[in-house]
Design an enzyme around this catalytic site. Structure first.
Site, PDB file in Angstrom:
ATOM      1  N   HIS B 263      40.220  40.324  35.959  1.00  0.00           N
ATOM      2  CA  HIS B 263      38.809  40.223  35.616  1.00  0.00           C
ATOM      3  C   HIS B 263      38.038  41.458  36.105  1.00  0.00           C
ATOM      4  O   HIS B 263      37.369  42.142  35.331  1.00  0.00           O
ATOM      5  CB  HIS B 263      38.230  38.942  36.246  1.00  0.00           C
ATOM      6  N   GLU B 264      38.173  41.747  37.392  1.00  0.00           N
ATOM      7  CA  GLU B 264      37.443  42.893  37.954  1.00  0.00           C
ATOM      8  C   GLU B 264      37.981  44.202  37.388  1.00  0.00           C
ATOM      9  O   GLU B 264      37.232  45.167  37.201  1.00  0.00           O
ATOM     10  CB  GLU B 264      37.518  42.880  39.483  1.00  0.00           C
ATOM     11  N   HIS B 267      36.095  44.956  34.271  1.00  0.00           N
ATOM     12  CA  HIS B 267      34.805  45.589  34.586  1.00  0.00           C
ATOM     13  C   HIS B 267      35.007  47.076  34.921  1.00  0.00           C
ATOM     14  O   HIS B 267      34.247  47.940  34.486  1.00  0.00           O
ATOM     15  CB  HIS B 267      34.162  44.918  35.803  1.00  0.00           C
ATOM     16  N   GLU B 293      30.419  41.622  31.119  1.00  0.00           N
ATOM     17  CA  GLU B 293      31.233  40.414  31.258  1.00  0.00           C
ATOM     18  C   GLU B 293      32.211  40.274  30.089  1.00  0.00           C
ATOM     19  O   GLU B 293      33.299  39.702  30.244  1.00  0.00           O
ATOM     20  CB  GLU B 293      30.314  39.193  31.371  1.00  0.00           C
TER      21      GLU B 293
END
Lengths: 499, 499
Positions: B263-264, B267, B293
Site C-alpha cells: 500500500h505505502e 503511494h 489513494e
C-alpha cells in the site's frame, strides 16, 4: 518590529534553535540514512537553512536585542551570558561583507571537490591555487574580526575562545619534545608488540552489540540518543534529549568501531548533560572545540585504552568476539591495542604519536596565515616535519599534505583544538583522580562517579562558562601539557619497559 | 522588496520546499528513529517550522507574485498552473483570521489528547464538547473559503479539489447497496474460509526480506527511498529522490506488514515518478488525496490481493515463510487472505467491507457539518449505521465512534477520499486492462508495464493536472463506482461461489 523584551529575545532564539534542530537532523540523515539519489537536493536544502540561520543571527532584530537588552538584565547572569555569546556570533558573522562570505563559501565547496581530485591524482598542484585563495580569505576575515597580535589568533578564537599562539607555542614546544623523546625510546625498545594478532574477522553485529554495552556502561542515555553506522564517525546534538552517536565497522579490525564509539560517546555525554534550563538557547552547546574534544578523549584514551578498563571488560568482550580471539593472552591483547608506531595518516595514528600529527599542522598553518610559508612550499615543509618529529617521510602527498579535508574546507585554526582537548583531558583526569579512585571504579564496573564528576564540572555548564574558566576552576591552573606528558610517559614506560 | 519576476518566484518556492523537506524529514524521524525523550522538543520544532511555512505561503510577497505574475506567464502552462495552486493555498490559508486559526490548532491538539483519554475510558462524553467546537470551526472556515451549495463541500475541496456531495451522494448510494448485497451473499455462502490458518509465527526479519522483494518487483527505487518500521505505516516524500516507506510487523499475522508495505509502496511510486522538471515547486506533489489513494489501493488490492499475484509469488513467499506455512494448500491460502468478515474496526477491515466503513463516516460527518446531526446523538447514529450496513453493532464506543483520530484532529471531508481512491483505482485498473494483459504480466513477474502506464497517465503529472482530468483523460468518464462493484462482485463470487 517586535518589542525588545527578554521574552521576545527568548522566542527569537527558540526560532533559531528550531532551524538548527532541523539542520542537524538533516546533516545526521545525510550521513546515515539518506538514499543516494536524495543527496543532491539535500545539500541544497541544507544550504538554504544555513543561510536562514545566518540571516537570523545577524539581523537588525538581533542587533536591537543586543544593543537594548543589556541594561534590562544586569542582575541575571544567564541572560548576560546569553547576550554575550549571541554578540560574539553576531560580530563574527556580521563583520564579513555578505558578498565576500558567499564567495568564500562557494570557493570552499569547489575546493573540497578539487581536493578529492588532487588526492586521486596525488597532485597537490591542483589544490594549491585554491588553498592560496582560502588563506587569503582567512587572513581578511581575521582582520575584519579585529585579531589580537597575529591574524592566526583571530582564527583560533573561532574554535577556542581566548586562545592565542602566545599560549600555544611554548605548550606545543614542550609537548613536541616530550613526545619525540618517547617515540625514540619506544623505537629503541626491545619489547615486541604484535598488533597484527587482533586483525581477525569480527562480525559487525557482534561489534555493535559490544559497542552498545560499552556506551551503556559509560552512562549514555539511549532514551535520548541512538547508535548508527556511518563512514566518518561523529556525534551530533539534535536537541539535548536527542544526541546521536555514529560509528564505523571494520570487520577485520574491531578497534575502529569500539574506540570510535567510545570517542563519540564522550562527545554525546557532554551534550546530553547540559543543564536543561538552557534548552532552546545557544547556551545549550559545548563551550569550545577543545573542551568538547577533552570529553571524547577522556573516555577514549584515559578510560577506553587503559589496562584496567580491558581487564574489567575482557570477559564481556570475549563473549562477543569470535573464536580466534579466545586464545589471545590478556597482556598481549592490552599491549596490542596500545601499539605505538609512527605512521603517515593522522586518523589512524596511535594515542601517543597523534599529538605530533596535530603539532605539525599547527606549525604549518600558523606560518601559512602569517605569510612566512608559501603554499607551493607546503608539501616539502610537511614532509620535513614528519621526518623530523616522527622519523618517517611520506612517499606521496596523498599520504602527506593532502590527507585531511580541513584546509580545503577553508578551516584554519581548528587543528590545534584536537591536541588542546587531549591536554585538557589529562588535566581533568588528574583533577578527578584527587577525588575518585578511577582505576577502582573502572575495575568494579561503576562508571557513574566519573560521569557525575564530568557533569558537575564540565557538562552542565554548556556555554555558560568559558573554556579556560572550566579548566581553572577544576585544576587551579591554565593549560598545562605536563599532565599529558606524565600520563603518556608512565603508560608507555610500563608497556615498552625502559627505565 | 524582491523584484516580482518568475525567477524570484521560483526562488521563493524553493525556499518553501526547503523548509518542507526539513519538516517532512523531522516527521519521518519522529515516527521511525527518534529516541523517546527527544519527542517533546521535536513537536515544538515541527510547530515552529509549520508556522514559518504557513507565513511564507500567505505573505505579502506571495500575494505580489500571485497578483502581478499572471500577465507575464500567459504562454507558459507550467507557470500558470504553479500560480494556480499557490493561489489556492494562499486563499485557503489567508482567508482564516490568524487568531482564529491558532485557536483552532490549539484546540485540535488538545482534542487529540482528550480523544486518547476518551478511548481509554470508553467515554465519548469527554470528547463531545471538543467535537462540537471543532465542527463549529470547520463550518466557519468553509464559510470564509466561500463554499458551493453546502459548507461540507468547502471541506471536501481541501482534499479533493472540485468534489461535491452532488457527485458523491449518488455514487456512495450505489456503492453502499452493492456492497451490502455482496456482504449478505457472502454471509449466506456455505464456503468455508479459514483465515486463522495464516496466524503462525513469522519472524520480522523474514517478513522484511519478503516485503523488500515485493517492493523491488513493483519497481520502487531503493536508491531514492528506504523501508523502515513504525507503528502507523505511512509513505513520505522528503524530496522526489527520497521517498520513504514504512511498515509495521506483526509476527503472528504477516498480512499486516506485506499489505501495508505494498500500500505505502504504491503511494511512494507516485511521488518517485513525478516529472523531475517540477522539483522544488508545489507541482511536485500528488494532485489529491483521492488520486494518491488510488495508487496505493491499485497495488495493494488489484495487484497484491489477486490470485495471480500470489501464484507468481508463492514460491518466493514460502522461501521466506517458516515451516508452518509450507503445508498450506495454495487455494486455501488465497481464500484466507481474502476472507470477508464484517468487523468493527476500519483499519482492520477486509477489501470488501472497507468502503462501507468509509460511507458510514461520510454520511455522519456530512450531517454533522450540515447541522442535521448533533454530536450527542453521534454514537447512536454510528451504531445504527454499522448494524444496518454491516449487520454488526459495536459493543462500545471505543469499538465504534471513538476508533479514528480524524474528527478529533479537526479533519472533516477527509474520509471520503479513501473510498474515492478505491473507485478511481478500479477505473484505472479497467482502463489499463484495455492496453495491458495485467494477469499475464503479473504471472510472468513483469510489473514494469503497469508501472510505466501509471507513470504515463498519473504519476508524472504531479499537481500539473487536476484529479478529475486525470480520470477523464484515461477513462473517458468521471467518477463511476461500477468498475469497483464489478471487480468486487466477480472476485468474491469466485471465492464464495454463489451464482
Amino acid at each position: 518590529m517586535t518589542a525588545v523584551t527578554v521574552e521576545a529575545f527568548k522566542d527569537y532564539l527558540k526560532k533559531i534553535k528550531s532551524y538548527e534542530e532541523a539542520l542537524h537532523l538533516m546533516a545526521w540523515d545525510l550521513r546515515t540514512m539518506i538514499p543516494k539519489k536524495g543527496m543532491d537536493q539535500r545539500s541544497e536544502v541544507i544550504g538554504q537553512l544555513s543561510e536562514t540561520i545566518h540571516t537570523l543571527k545577524t539581523s537588525t532584530e538581533m542587533k536591537h536585542f543586543l544593543d537594548e537588552l543589556p541594561p534590562q538584565v544586569e542582575d541575571d547572569p544567564v541572560m548576560k551570558q546569553l547576550l554575550k555569546v549571541c554578540q560574539k556570533d553576531y560580530d563574527r558573522d556580521s563583520k564579513i561583507p555578505t558578498a565576500e562570505y558567499t564567495a568564500f563559501v562557494t570557493l570552499r565547496s569547489k575546493a573540497e571537490t578539487v581536493w578529492q581530485e588532487a588526492r586521486e591524482n596525488d597532485d597537490f598542484s591542483l589544490l594549491a591555487p585554491y588553498l592560496e585563495k582560502l588563506i587569503d580569505y582567512n587572513q581578511r576575515f581575521s582582520t575584519y574580526w579585529g585579531y589580537h597580535d597575529k591574524p592566526y589568533n583571530g582564527l583560533l578564537d573561532q574554535y577556542e575562545p581566548g586562545l592565542t599562539t602566545d599560549v600555544l607555542d611554548p605548550v606545543f614546544e614542550k609537548l613536541k619534545h616530550a613526545l619525540s623523546s618517547l617515540v625514540s625510546k619506544i623505537s629503541a625498545s626491545s619489547v615486541e608488540v604484535d598488533a597484527g594478532q587482533l586483525l581477525h574477522y569480527f562480525p559487525k553485529d557482534a561489534q555493535r552489540a559490544f559497542s552498545l554495552s560499552v556506551l551503556d556502561k559509560m552512562g549514555y542515555d539511549f532514551d535520548a540518543g541512538r547508535l548508527d553506522e556511518t563512514i566518518h564517525p561523529f556525534a551530533i546534538g539534535i536537541n539535548q534529549n536527542d544526541v546521536r552517536v555514529t560509528t564505523r565497522y571494520d570487520e577485520y579490525d574491531f578497534k575502529t568501531a569500539i574506540f570510535g564509539t567510545i570517542h563519540e560517546g564522550g562527545h554525546a555525554l557532554y551534550e546530553q548533560n547540559i543543564d536543561p534550563a538552557f534548552a532552546m538557547t545557544p547556551l545549550a552547546e559545548g563551550t569550545s572545540m577543545g573542551i568538547h574534544e577533552s570529553q571524547s578523549l577522556f573516555w577514549e584514551n584515559f578510560v577506553g585504552r587503559s589496562q584496567v578498563f580491558w581487564e574489567s571488560q575482557y570477559k564481556t568482550f570475549l563473549s562477543y568476539a569470535p573464536e580466534a580471539f579466545q586464545t589471545i593472552e590478556f597482556t598481549e591483547f592490552y599491549k596490542a591495542i596500545n601499539e605505538v608506531k609512527p605512521s603517515f595518516i593522522r586518523i589512524e595514528a596511535d594515542e601517543l604519536t597523534y599529538a605530533l600529527h596535530i603539532i605539525i599542522r599547527y606549525e604549518l598553518e600558523k606560518d601559512l596565515i602569517q605569510g612566512t610559508l608559501q603554499v607551493k612550499d607546503l608539501p616539502e615543509a610537511w614532509n620535513d616535519k614528519m621526518e623530523s618529529y616522527l622519523g618517517i617521510r611520506p612517499t606521496s602527498d596523498t599520504l602527506g599534505v593532502l590527507q585531511d579535508i580541513h584546509w580545503a574546507a577553508g578551516d584554519f585554526g581548528y587543528f590545534p583544538t584536537y591536541a588542546l582537548g587531549y591536554m585538557y583531558a589529562a588535566q581533568l583526569h588528574d583533577a578527578m583522580s584527587q577525588e575518585i579512585n578511577i582505576p577502582m571504579m573502572i575495575q568494579s564496573n561503576d562508571f557513574e562517579p566519573m560521569k557525575a564528576w564530568l557533569i558537575e564540572h564540565v557538562h552542565r555548564h554548556g556555554r555558560m562558562k568559558e573554556p579556560l574558566d572550566i579548566i581553572k576552576d577544576v585544576t587551579g591552573e591554565g593549560l598545562n601539557p605536563s599532565y599529558l606528558i606524565q600520563y603518556l610517559t608512565e603508560k608507555y614506560r610500563a608497556i615498552y619497559g625502559w627505565d
